[in-house]
Write a protein that holds these residues in place. Structure first.
Motif, PDB file in Angstrom:
ATOM      1  N   ASP A   3     -15.765  -1.088  22.083  1.00 53.39           N
ATOM      2  CA  ASP A   3     -15.385   0.170  21.436  1.00 53.39           C
ATOM      3  C   ASP A   3     -16.598   0.693  20.681  1.00 53.39           C
ATOM      4  O   ASP A   3     -17.083   0.027  19.761  1.00 53.39           O
ATOM      5  CB  ASP A   3     -14.228  -0.036  20.456  1.00 53.39           C
ATOM      6  CG  ASP A   3     -12.939  -0.430  21.159  1.00 53.39           C
ATOM      7  OD1 ASP A   3     -12.747   0.003  22.305  1.00 53.39           O
ATOM      8  OD2 ASP A   3     -12.137  -1.170  20.561  1.00 53.39           O
ATOM      9  N   GLY A  62     -15.774   6.315  18.526  1.00 54.95           N
ATOM     10  CA  GLY A  62     -15.238   6.719  19.815  1.00 54.95           C
ATOM     11  C   GLY A  62     -16.208   7.583  20.602  1.00 54.95           C
ATOM     12  O   GLY A  62     -17.127   8.177  20.061  1.00 54.95           O
ATOM     13  N   HIS A  66      -9.394  -0.973  25.459  1.00 53.07           N
ATOM     14  CA  HIS A  66     -10.797  -0.812  25.086  1.00 53.07           C
ATOM     15  C   HIS A  66     -11.269   0.555  25.572  1.00 53.07           C
ATOM     16  O   HIS A  66     -10.731   1.114  26.524  1.00 53.07           O
ATOM     17  CB  HIS A  66     -11.659  -1.926  25.691  1.00 53.07           C
ATOM     18  CG  HIS A  66     -11.508  -2.077  27.171  1.00 53.07           C
ATOM     19  ND1 HIS A  66     -10.455  -2.783  27.747  1.00 53.07           N
ATOM     20  CD2 HIS A  66     -12.244  -1.618  28.218  1.00 53.07           C
ATOM     21  CE1 HIS A  66     -10.558  -2.753  29.052  1.00 53.07           C
ATOM     22  NE2 HIS A  66     -11.640  -2.041  29.370  1.00 53.07           N
ATOM     23  N   GLU A  67     -12.301   1.079  24.924  1.00 51.64           N
ATOM     24  CA  GLU A  67     -12.787   2.416  25.261  1.00 51.64           C
ATOM     25  C   GLU A  67     -13.866   2.408  26.331  1.00 51.64           C
ATOM     26  O   GLU A  67     -14.104   3.439  26.964  1.00 51.64           O
ATOM     27  CB  GLU A  67     -13.326   3.109  24.008  1.00 51.64           C
ATOM     28  CG  GLU A  67     -12.265   3.427  22.972  1.00 51.64           C
ATOM     29  CD  GLU A  67     -12.837   4.255  21.836  1.00 51.64           C
ATOM     30  OE1 GLU A  67     -13.484   5.280  22.110  1.00 51.64           O
ATOM     31  OE2 GLU A  67     -12.652   3.865  20.678  1.00 51.64           O
ATOM     32  N   ALA A  68     -14.546   1.308  26.525  1.00 51.56           N
ATOM     33  CA  ALA A  68     -15.670   1.293  27.458  1.00 51.56           C
ATOM     34  C   ALA A  68     -15.816  -0.088  28.085  1.00 51.56           C
ATOM     35  O   ALA A  68     -15.416  -1.098  27.507  1.00 51.56           O
ATOM     36  CB  ALA A  68     -16.960   1.676  26.733  1.00 51.56           C
ATOM     37  N   GLY A 112     -15.933   4.916  30.700  1.00 45.65           N
ATOM     38  CA  GLY A 112     -15.234   5.364  29.504  1.00 45.65           C
ATOM     39  C   GLY A 112     -14.244   6.444  29.901  1.00 45.65           C
ATOM     40  O   GLY A 112     -14.111   6.779  31.090  1.00 45.65           O
ATOM     41  N   ARG A 113     -13.569   7.015  28.916  1.00 44.83           N
ATOM     42  CA  ARG A 113     -12.614   8.088  29.171  1.00 44.83           C
ATOM     43  C   ARG A 113     -13.025   9.328  28.390  1.00 44.83           C
ATOM     44  O   ARG A 113     -13.195   9.276  27.180  1.00 44.83           O
ATOM     45  CB  ARG A 113     -11.200   7.663  28.774  1.00 44.83           C
ATOM     46  CG  ARG A 113     -10.574   6.679  29.744  1.00 44.83           C
ATOM     47  CD  ARG A 113      -9.174   6.273  29.330  1.00 44.83           C
ATOM     48  NE  ARG A 113      -8.307   7.408  29.096  1.00 44.83           N
ATOM     49  CZ  ARG A 113      -6.977   7.350  29.180  1.00 44.83           C
ATOM     50  NH1 ARG A 113      -6.401   6.218  29.515  1.00 44.83           N
ATOM     51  NH2 ARG A 113      -6.250   8.409  28.932  1.00 44.83           N
ATOM     52  N   GLY A 166     -10.940  10.448  25.413  1.00 49.13           N
ATOM     53  CA  GLY A 166     -10.930   9.624  24.209  1.00 49.13           C
ATOM     54  C   GLY A 166      -9.910   8.512  24.231  1.00 49.13           C
ATOM     55  O   GLY A 166      -9.766   7.786  23.243  1.00 49.13           O
ATOM     56  N   GLY A 167      -9.178   8.341  25.336  1.00 48.91           N
ATOM     57  CA  GLY A 167      -8.179   7.283  25.417  1.00 48.91           C
ATOM     58  C   GLY A 167      -8.816   5.934  25.702  1.00 48.91           C
ATOM     59  O   GLY A 167     -10.034   5.772  25.691  1.00 48.91           O
ATOM     60  N   THR A 168      -7.978   4.941  25.958  1.00 46.62           N
ATOM     61  CA  THR A 168      -8.466   3.586  26.199  1.00 46.62           C
ATOM     62  C   THR A 168      -8.121   3.130  27.604  1.00 46.62           C
ATOM     63  O   THR A 168      -7.182   3.617  28.233  1.00 46.62           O
ATOM     64  CB  THR A 168      -7.863   2.594  25.186  1.00 46.62           C
ATOM     65  OG1 THR A 168      -6.424   2.625  25.287  1.00 46.62           O
ATOM     66  CG2 THR A 168      -8.284   2.948  23.772  1.00 46.62           C
TER      67      THR A 168
END
Length: 428
Positions: free
Chosen positions: A197, A201, A224-226, A296-297, A300-302
């Motif tokens: 993360d 973000g 997780h974000e990435a 990643g998104r 901004g989601g996971t």
């Protein structure tokens, strides 16, 4: 390092493998190299979400975003080198040099357009605190040493026998693994397969960028974000080549690393977008040459699970098919963004002709036990489409796009879907 960056976008049209009656499943279904703002740069599969033809949005790198128009805000004022050096020296306890350089940097920042006032002040404060701490701790250590010598003069008869302390319990498996909050790790220590993360973000990069020092590494089986899927070092440059040059390099190299990591790009979740970290001018001066590719998104989601796939999940014939068809899928992603550059569009059509020829030769050289008949049908369709793609290399305006549409329509999309179904692969 610099702010994360993402590669670019795509024109209308559908990639191979997608019937016209439904949204075509692109090689990177719905994904694109692009940033949270409008995607830019080559590499967007047709038909992606959020724009005509989808896109590979431009993404963040370490530091001020750079690259073609549309990649983000203009570059900020350069960072003062002495301020950065003073800050780094203060972190490694070289406080005398950090204090001197911090004071010099503070004076220079005040009389120039360079940034770094905060780093200079922080370096001065840290160095001063270290000097004060040293002045207090040294006398205490000397007193403690005298006490220890006095105690050592006691005779053995005056000492009370004590049982030796029990050794500490062995740590349970997983004790050193990150928990729900993750483990802070410097960006340079991230490795392929790590999930993390970023602070603030990915959405924070669009507005202000970030000089990333660390991220929070978390288990890939929790949100997780990435997720890191590739890494390579920049070579062949003496001086800093510029953010635009590094963005183009990352676009090409990171895109080629997606398939070996996820195996079947058609199975990649639509919300997963390729990003990358690349060096920026300040970090380049101190030896930073690493480009880190990660998913990643943009929203901004996971991500809820690991995107990496184990080759043991597929048989050898399926793995061979994925490997041999990937170069053509990557060639489709290089479609230029503009309709006005006729020479670039014709050159792209020429690259497709070369990729189709290479794929046909590679598929023909393999003995297929499960899908032999379907492969023959696919080869015939690919051969049929070559006349349209060759025509596109010399056509202009509407004639060019008519030739492109015919090329897509005759590539054997239905046959490709049958092959994927027989091999147990995703249908997009």
């Amino acid at each position: 390092m610099s702010t994360p960056s993402q590669p670019g976008g795509h024109q209308d049209g559908g990639p191979p493998g997608h019937p016209a009656s439904q949204p075509p499943p692109p090689p990177y279904p719905g994904a694109g190299y692009g940033s949270p703002h409008p995607p830019t740069g080559p590499g967007t599969p047709p038909g992606g979400p959020g724009q005509a033809g989808g896109g590979y949005p431009g993404g963040p790198g370490y530091g001020p975003p750079g690259g073609p128009p549309g990649w983000g805000p203009p570059p900020k004022a350069p960072m003062n080198t002495l301020a950065v050096t003073a800050f780094v020296l203060s972190l490694v306890l070289l406080f005398p040099a950090a204090l001197v350089l911090g004071i010099i940097a503070l004076g220079r920042v005040g009389t120039s357009r360079e940034r770094g006032k905060g780093l200079a002040i922080t370096a001065i404060c840290l160095a001063s605190a270290q000097i004060v701490a040293l002045a207090v701790l040294v006398p205490l250590a000397l007193d403690d040493s005298d006490d220890t010598k006095a105690e050592s003069q006691e005779t053995s008869e005056d000492r009370v026998d004590e049982e030796p302390p029990e050794p500490p319990d062995d740590p349970e498996p997983g004790d050193d693994e990150p928990g729900d909050e993750g483990v802070d790790t410097i960006v340079f220590d991230l490795r392929v397969g790590d999930c993390f993360d970023p602070p603030g973000g990915l959405g924070a990069y669009e507005e202000e960028g970030a000089l990333e020092q660390s991220v929070s590494v978390v288990p890939c089986d929790q949100p997780h974000e990435a997720e890191v899927y590739g890494q390579f070092d920049v070579t062949g440059y003496g001086a800093f080549p510029g953010s635009e040059e590094l963005a183009g390099l990352a676009d090409q190299e990171c895109r080629a690393l997606v398939q070996p990591y996820v195996l079947d790009t058609w199975a990649l979740p639509i919300e997963a977008q390729p990003y990358y970290y690349h060096p920026e001018a300040t970090s380049w001066r101190i030896g930073d040459r690493e480009i880190l590719c990660f998913f990643g998104r943009v929203d901004g989601g996971t991500l809820d699970e690991a995107l990496r796939r184990d080759p043991a999940e597929l048989d050898e014939e399926a793995l061979t098919y994925l490997e041999l068809t990937m170069p053509l899928e990557l060639a489709f992603l290089d479609e230029p963004l503009t309709d006005d550059d006729t020479s670039a569009l014709q050159a792209w059509a020429g690259s497709l002709v070369d990729a189709i020829d290479a794929e046909m030769a590679a598929l023909s050289a393999v003995e297929w036990s499960l899908v032999g008949g379907e492969i023959e049908s696919l080869l015939a369709a690919r051969e049929s489409s070559l006349s349209s793609w060759n025509a596109a290399t010399e056509a202009e305006g509407d004639d060019f796009w008519m030739a492109v549409d015919d090329g897509y329509a005759t590539m054997g999309i239905d046959v490709e879907l049958n092959i994927r179904q027989a091999l147990g692969l995703s249908l997009g």
